[in-house]
Design a protein around this motif. Structure first.
Motif, PDB file in Angstrom:
ATOM      1  N   ILE A  39       0.901  -1.272  -0.165  1.00  0.00           N
ATOM      2  CA  ILE A  39       0.153  -0.095  -0.071  1.00  0.00           C
ATOM      3  C   ILE A  39       0.845   1.285  -0.022  1.00  0.00           C
ATOM      4  CG2 ILE A  39      -1.593   1.393   1.307  1.00  0.00           C
ATOM      5  CD1 ILE A  39      -2.899  -1.298   2.136  1.00  0.00           C
ATOM      6  N   ALA A  40       2.108   1.217   0.913  1.00  0.00           N
ATOM      7  CA  ALA A  40       2.520   2.524   1.073  1.00  0.00           C
ATOM      8  C   ALA A  40       3.490   2.624  -0.248  1.00  0.00           C
ATOM      9  CB  ALA A  40       3.788   2.202   2.094  1.00  0.00           C
ATOM     10  N   ILE A  41       3.978   1.556  -0.917  1.00  0.00           N
ATOM     11  CA  ILE A  41       4.879   1.806  -2.169  1.00  0.00           C
ATOM     12  C   ILE A  41       3.667   2.082  -3.451  1.00  0.00           C
ATOM     13  CG2 ILE A  41       5.769   0.377  -4.069  1.00  0.00           C
ATOM     14  CD1 ILE A  41       7.173  -1.399  -1.855  1.00  0.00           C
ATOM     15  N   PHE A  42       2.746   1.580  -3.373  1.00  0.00           N
ATOM     16  CA  PHE A  42       1.606   1.994  -4.377  1.00  0.00           C
ATOM     17  C   PHE A  42       1.347   3.446  -4.381  1.00  0.00           C
ATOM     18  CE2 PHE A  42      -2.583   3.039  -5.565  1.00  0.00           C
ATOM     19  CZ  PHE A  42      -2.723   2.624  -6.914  1.00  0.00           C
ATOM     20  N   TRP A  43       0.913   3.998  -3.309  1.00  0.00           N
ATOM     21  CA  TRP A  43       0.359   5.315  -3.071  1.00  0.00           C
ATOM     22  C   TRP A  43       1.704   6.434  -3.149  1.00  0.00           C
ATOM     23  CZ3 TRP A  43      -4.192   7.387  -3.467  1.00  0.00           C
ATOM     24  CH2 TRP A  43      -5.242   6.516  -3.361  1.00  0.00           C
ATOM     25  N   VAL A  44       2.947   6.031  -2.960  1.00  0.00           N
ATOM     26  CA  VAL A  44       4.157   6.963  -2.947  1.00  0.00           C
ATOM     27  C   VAL A  44       4.234   6.869  -4.361  1.00  0.00           C
ATOM     28  CG1 VAL A  44       6.500   7.349  -2.427  1.00  0.00           C
ATOM     29  CG2 VAL A  44       4.953   6.574  -0.533  1.00  0.00           C
ATOM     30  N   THR A  45       4.502   5.718  -5.126  1.00  0.00           N
ATOM     31  CA  THR A  45       4.668   5.711  -6.530  1.00  0.00           C
ATOM     32  C   THR A  45       3.797   6.465  -7.107  1.00  0.00           C
ATOM     33  OG1 THR A  45       5.545   3.515  -6.326  1.00  0.00           O
ATOM     34  CG2 THR A  45       5.187   4.218  -8.439  1.00  0.00           C
ATOM     35  N   ILE A  46       2.508   6.383  -7.047  1.00  0.00           N
ATOM     36  CA  ILE A  46       1.462   7.429  -7.656  1.00  0.00           C
ATOM     37  C   ILE A  46       1.578   8.567  -7.524  1.00  0.00           C
ATOM     38  CG2 ILE A  46      -1.378   7.876  -7.655  1.00  0.00           C
ATOM     39  CD1 ILE A  46      -0.405   5.202  -9.040  1.00  0.00           C
ATOM     40  N   ALA A  47       1.793   8.919  -6.032  1.00  0.00           N
ATOM     41  CA  ALA A  47       2.069  10.528  -6.109  1.00  0.00           C
ATOM     42  C   ALA A  47       3.452  11.208  -6.584  1.00  0.00           C
ATOM     43  CB  ALA A  47       2.504  10.840  -4.260  1.00  0.00           C
TER      44      ALA A  47
END
Length: 168
Positions: A39-47
């Motif tokens: 979840i953290a990797i996904f949202w940071v990558t999207i950001a």
């Protein structure tokens, strides 16, 4: 004020008071850590990847930071599922579930059980109440069985003794 003992809802007992048995869920903790990382990797990558596009939407740095923080908050919430722990000893049973820890002195424990078909063990309390022990889960298989056997043995040692003294 009543003379009946109740669960201590104050701060958790000192660790040296409850050192006989410590149990934590294994499978749920592992899944929670992996899910939180994803979840953290996904949202940071999207950001990091969202800057703007041809539709006229423009993500400012504040929007990107907010998305990353949102993802980290979600990951932190998922990590709460890795928090459950059971500690038991002469003072009683300390159960830490997702949000808090409570100490149940042996005087208030009527039984410890793992009902058939249930996902979690529980502490039977007076007046047909119970407290769920998220640290002992059926998904952990033999580890949960071993921990439950040790907890039952401790109940026979400490719980029956305090009960017979109280009933006198």
């Amino acid at each position: 004020m009543t003379d009946t003992p109740s669960a201590d809802r104050s701060a958790a007992p000192a660790p040296d008071e409850l050192v006989v048995l410590v149990a934590r869920p294994r499978r749920t903790s592992r899944v929670a850590v992996v899910a939180a990382a994803a979840i953290a990797i996904f949202w940071v990558t999207i950001a990091l990847l969202l800057h703007g596009d041809r539709t006229g939407v423009y993500f400012r740095p504040a929007d990107q930071v907010a998305m990353a923080v949102f993802g980290l908050l979600m990951a932190g919430a998922v990590l709460l599922l890795a928090r459950p722990r059971l500690r038991a000893g002469a003072a009683g049973i300390a159960v830490r579930n997702v949000l808090g820890e409570k100490l149940y002195p042996w005087e208030v424990v009527e039984d410890v059980s793992f009902p058939p078909g249930s996902s979690f063990a529980r502490i039977e309390l007076p007046d047909d109440e119970y407290a769920t022990i998220l640290a002992l889960q059926s998904t952990d298989g033999e580890r949960a069985v071993t921990a439950m056997d040790r907890l039952r043995e401790m109940y026979r040692t400490y719980g029956d003794t305090t009960r017979s003294q109280r009933d006198r």
